[in-house]
Design an enzyme around this catalytic site. Structure first.
Site, short mmCIF file in Angstrom:
data_model
loop_
_atom_site.label_atom_id
_atom_site.label_comp_id
_atom_site.label_asym_id
_atom_site.label_seq_id
_atom_site.Cartn_x
_atom_site.Cartn_y
_atom_site.Cartn_z
CB SER A 195 -0.92 0.02 1.23
OG SER A 195 -1.72 -1.14 1.23
CG ASP B 223 -10.64 -2.96 2.10
OD1 ASP B 223 -10.63 -2.06 1.23
OD2 ASP B 223 -10.14 -2.82 3.24
CB CYS C 158 -10.08 2.20 1.48
SG CYS C 158 -11.40 1.37 0.60
#
Lengths: 366, 643
Positions: free
Chosen positions: B335, B374, B393
């Site tokens: 991420s 997720d 997210c």
């Protein structure tokens, strides 16, 4: 065979004892000098001894090959050699800036060495096809057969070997009775071509020639070899400094002292008397060799054998001349003494041919 | 037999008369050749006679005065400092035990006696005997290298009873801080055959060691210096009598690295026993402030001459201490790349970027039942771009990735230096990887699947980045798109005192984003990652004296099947997720950008982010300010003096 009855055992084995004696003497002397030149490295001497043994064995084998066989195969060998020379320029291994070696599987060799034998063989084969002396036209063809391989070797570049190959071809023609006026004409031509040659030479080759005339201009660079080797030879004096006692060589002032400059070690340690004896031993081999060649039964053999002996002689003179500062430094070894195996093997094969042309005899019907 | 020639088809018949004539001709010529040969040989002999007899006195004098020998004097290797002058690599005297054969009566007895005093291994003995066989009697032959002070003392005390044995001092490379920054500094080792191919041998006569890795290798030409020479007089036996002339060697340049040894130590300690990497960069210049790869190793082992077993141990260790993770470790960035993808979305003005998305805990492509999950099973609900970064997210970024398509994602990542070498002045940098359909077709021979675009958008799948690239990307975020080439050398002080060279910052690339507002939006979101109430790294930001912008990342090591759950406790340690974090601080005009990778550390927020905090705390603490400032100011002044 009635012929064999009045021939000695050596002759029947196609050998010549005086010649072999001379070669063995020189080789033994070579090992002794080498031991000193290599800093008492017995391993290196042993290695060279092994090579010599191999080379002598090869000589005995080559001596069994009849000159008729060589005569018939000369063109084939010549063209095969030419092919290998082309191959070396294309696929050859580069070592120290020159492309001289060809590897076929595990075997690694210099095709230019082979040419030292095949070129005189070819020329001798060609000129003896008609009565001697050769006509101008045939002379021109013969010269062509010499020039092509020589140029290929020059391209490698290996000037020293090219010179010897050219020499081998030219000596055959000389012995074949080329008229003196042609020889004179060639001399004039060479003199005229000298400036052109100078232009075509590599810079390092030019440097060597400049250095020859004025070694002091570059005492730590190109001139170093010549200066140090002259000091080595000169300081040997009449009797020499004694075996293993040459300061020039033992203190490592002298470069390449076990290969091209081994004569300087010899001169330093054995003095002028030693040099005279060494030259005498060499000249004994040369005289005996020319005698064997002249006594060959066929003209082909006489030409080929004589040429090979003369090449051997030129080898010695170029090397000694180089060490004494008479000639530029052209990496040629001192035959039978310098460390190294390549030219040794060729040389001994040449002596094998020489003994072959002398000892193979047949009855003539007419 | 009709034809005297062996072949009949070529020649006309040679008559007996011909044969006799030919024989005469060739014999005559052979005689001529013989006479010429003898004449030439006599000429050469005359030349030798001239040299050896007539000019003998001249050459004898030359030979006797020919006693000047040229010896190489190796230069002193440059010292390596950190940016504040802390010594990282230096030269210290090392003592070797040497034996001079001519002074020894009984070599075996002497070696036995020495063996009582110091340890002499079989390898030492073998090397000694090989050297002994080649050496001259007056040469000093090393028997043992690197004597300890204690061993030197023991020999010194007993020296009167050990004729022929002595110790010699020479300079050896040592690394006073041992394993600190070993991957960056590198080490020197004995010159081997491979080195010999690439060096100027005359300059390395007398030099025994050469830089093998890191800065020692990269700056070998600068650190080594130029060899000097000594003309020495030797006697007729080769013994050195006196030095006639000496040209001093030019010492190698000293190098001041950009790293801060204190910061490096803090970062290494923060990683502790875990495997991983920390890279810190000054965003404005690209200067690397810390370059950590853990576990590390002691470069002194290599400079000393590492034993076979020790080396094999280092190589075999499952933690791979010799592996330079900062430079060559390639990890899925996870991420941490979301801010970059978000910027690309804003620039392209895609629907998801502008309007936001609903996150129900998973996402499926149209016509597909595969659920892309997720990290939060219950979902984030309605998320806009800001919240998507703060809470990381995944569903938002799946949608954004679909909007953008793989080529635009790839373009954005490459702009930030992912998947391309950063150009750092260290050799052997790994390039990382950003996949594309063309790449996949070429390497795997398979078409690109739409789902792969999705996972690329959250930094999983084929994407790989080195810690160095991540730190560089964090810097570029901090500078609003000016990506500097990372450099590790701050200053070079030439060995002959002729001057200094300073780091010249170089721009590696500029990222064009139309709206300046886009930068601010993404960076504010990154700030909230650390300082916001819902930020993934909110625990890390607590109590900081400065504002930091960051992004956590967690990279999967193993794939999780559709019906499986990932449970950290059930997974073998080496298959646990890698924790990542990248950040810069202060948010306005950042002075430091950091990337942290903790192998198998689990989530980035708990494993990697706290390390970054410790690094920044140290670097941004007020007392450290003048320390850095002084050196940089000095650099500025000197540079202007040169202009």
């Amino acid at each position: 065979m009635p012929v064999d009855r009045d021939r000695t055992l050596a002759q029947r084995m196609h050998l010549d004892l005086p010649l072999i004696l001379g070669l063995v003497l020189l080789s033994g002397l070579g090992l002794v000098v080498l031991y000193s030149a290599a800093g008492e490295n017995s391993q290196l001497v042993f290695r060279q001894g092994t090579r010599m043994a191999f080379a002598f064995a090869l000589m005995f084998v080559v001596a069994q090959v009849s000159p008729q066989f060589l005569f018939r195969w000369a063109p084939w060998l010549y063209f095969a050699g030419l092919g290998l020379l082309v191959a070396v320029l294309v696929f050859g291994d580069v070592s120290q800036g020159a492309r001289r070696w060809l590897s076929i599987g595990p075997v690694r060799f210099q095709p230019s060495e082979l040419a030292k034998l095949t070129v005189p063989m070819m020329v001798a084969c060609y000129v003896t096809a008609r009565p001697l002396p050769p006509s101008p036209r045939r002379l021109l063809f013969a010269a062509g057969a010499v020039v092509v391989p020589v140029l290929l070797v020059v391209r490698q570049p290996d000037l020293g070997t090219a010179l010897l190959i050219a020499g081998a071809g030219v000596f055959v023609l000389f012995l074949a009775g080329v008229r003196w006026r042609y020889i004179g004409g060639c001399g004039v031509l060479v003199a005229a071509a000298a400036p052109v040659m100078w232009y075509l030479m590599h810079e390092y080759q030019r440097e060597r020639i400049r250095t020859l005339f004025n070694p002091e201009q570059d005492p730590l660079g190109a001139g170093y070899h010549i200066i140090q080797s002259k000091i080595a030879v000169g300081s040997g004096g009449l009797y020499g400094k004694g075996w293993l006692n040459g300061t020039q060589s033992q203190l490592e002032f002298l470069p390449e002292r076990s290969t091209d400059f081994v004569f300087a070690v010899f001169g330093e340690e054995f003095g002028f008397l030693g040099v005279v004896l060494l030259l005498a031993a060499y000249m004994f081999v040369v005289v005996r060799g020319l005698q064997l060649a002249a006594d060959a039964q066929e003209t082909f053999g006489r030409l080929l054998g004589g040429s090979l002996v003369l090449v051997f002689f030129v080898y010695i003179m170029i090397n000694v001349g180089m060490v004494c500062g008479l000639l530029p430094v052209v990496g040629l070894p001192l035959p039978l003494i310098s460390y190294g195996g390549t030219s040794l093997v060729t040389m001994m094969a040449a002596f094998g041919i020489l003994m072959s042309v002398n000892t193979h005899r047949r009855l003539l019907s007419d | 037999m009709k034809h005297p020639r062996w072949e009949t088809h070529l020649s006309p018949v040679l008559t007996a008369q011909d044969r006799v004539r030919e024989a005469h001709l060739v014999r005559r010529r052979t005689r001529v050749a013989l006479v010429l040969s003898l004449l030439i040989c006599a000429g050469v002999a005359w030349r030798v006679f001239n040299l050896q007899v007539l000019e003998f006195e001249h050459f004898r004098t030359l030979s006797e005065s020919n006693r000047v020998s040229l010896l190489a004097v190796p230069p002193t290797r440059g010292i390596i400092y950190d940016r504040n002058g802390v010594v990282l690599a230096q030269n210290t005297p090392a003592y070797s035990l040497e034996v001079t054969p001519e002074a020894v009566e009984d070599m075996n007895a002497l070696i036995a006696a020495l063996g009582e005093l110091v340890e002499i291994s079989d390898i030492d003995l073998e090397r000694f005997h090989t050297a002994l066989a080649k050496a001259r009697r007056f040469d000093s032959i090393p028997l043992r290298f690197r004597l300890s002070p204690e061993e030197v003392a023991r020999i010194a005390v007993n020296r009167p009873y050990l004729p022929g044995a002595d110790f010699k001092a020479r300079l050896a490379r040592t690394y006073p801080h041992g394993d600190l920054g070993a991957h960056l500094i590198g080490y020197v080792g004995r010159i081997d055959e491979r080195d010999r191919q690439s060096i100027d041998t005359s300059n390395y006569r007398g030099t025994s060691h050469i830089g093998k890795t890191g800065v020692e290798q990269q700056y070998e030409g600068v650190l080594h210096g130029r060899a000097g020479y000594e003309h020495v007089e030797i006697n007729a036996f080769g013994r050195t009598l006196r030095v006639l002339e000496r040209r001093d060697p030019v010492p190698g340049s000293d190098i001041y690295l950009t790293i801060d040894a204190g910061l490096q130590a803090v970062a290494e300690k923060a990683l502790g026993e875990r495997n991983g990497s920390v890279v810190a960069i000054e965003p404005s210049s690209g200067a690397v402030l810390a370059f950590v790869s853990m576990p590390t190793f002691d470069p002194n082992l290599f400079a000393y001459g590492i034993g076979q077993e020790e080396y094999a141990g280092l190589l075999r260790s499952p933690r791979r201490p010799l592996f330079n993770r900062a430079l060559n470790g390639q990890y899925p960035p996870g991420s941490t790349i979301k801010p970059i993808v978000a910027l690309a979305g804003l620039e392209a003005e895609t629907e998801t970027a502008l309007e936001g998305a609903y996150c129900g805990g998973w996402y499926s492509l149209p016509d597909s039942r595969h659920r892309y999950r997720d990290w939060k099973k219950t979902g984030h609900g309605d998320v806009d771009l800001d919240r998507a970064i703060v809470e990381s997210c995944d569903v938002f970024f799946y949608r954004l990735s679909v909007d953008l398509g793989i080529e635009r994602i790839r373009g954005a990542l490459v702009d930030f230096g992912i998947g391309v070498p950063t150009g750092i002045d260290l050799s052997g940098e790994s390039s990382g990887l950003v996949p594309s359909p063309a790449w996949k077709e070429a390497i795997k021979g398979q078409p690109w699947y739409p789902g792969e675009t999705l996972i690329t958008g959250i930094g999983q799948g084929y994407t790989l980045a080195t810690p160095l690239q991540l730190a560089s990307a964090a810097s570029a975020l901090g500078t609003h798109g000016v990506r500097m080439r990372p450099q590790v050398v701050l200053r070079r002080e030439s060995g002959d005192g002729s001057g200094s060279e300073f780091l010249i910052p170089e721009i590696a690339g500029t990222i064009k984003i139309g709206e300046e507002e886009s930068w601010n939006r993404v960076i504010v979101a990154m700030e909230d990652v650390v300082h916001g109430a819902r930020g993934t790294a909110r625990l890390t930001g607590q109590g900081a004296a400065y504002r930091m912008a960051g992004k956590t990342g967690t990279a999967q090591v193993i794939g999780i099947a559709q019906n499986e759950e990932y449970d950290e406790d059930e997974v073998a340690p080496h298959l646990r997720d890698h924790g990542l974090f990248l950040a810069f601080a202060p948010v306005l005009r950042p002075r430091i950008a950091v990337a942290v990778v903790v192998e198998n550390g689990g989530s980035g927020s708990t494993s990697a982010a706290p390390i970054a905090r410790q690094v920044m705390d140290y670097y941004l603490a007020p007392e450290s300010e003048p320390r850095d400032g002084r050196l940089m100011a000095e650099a500025g002044v000197r540079r202007s003096a040169f202009n």
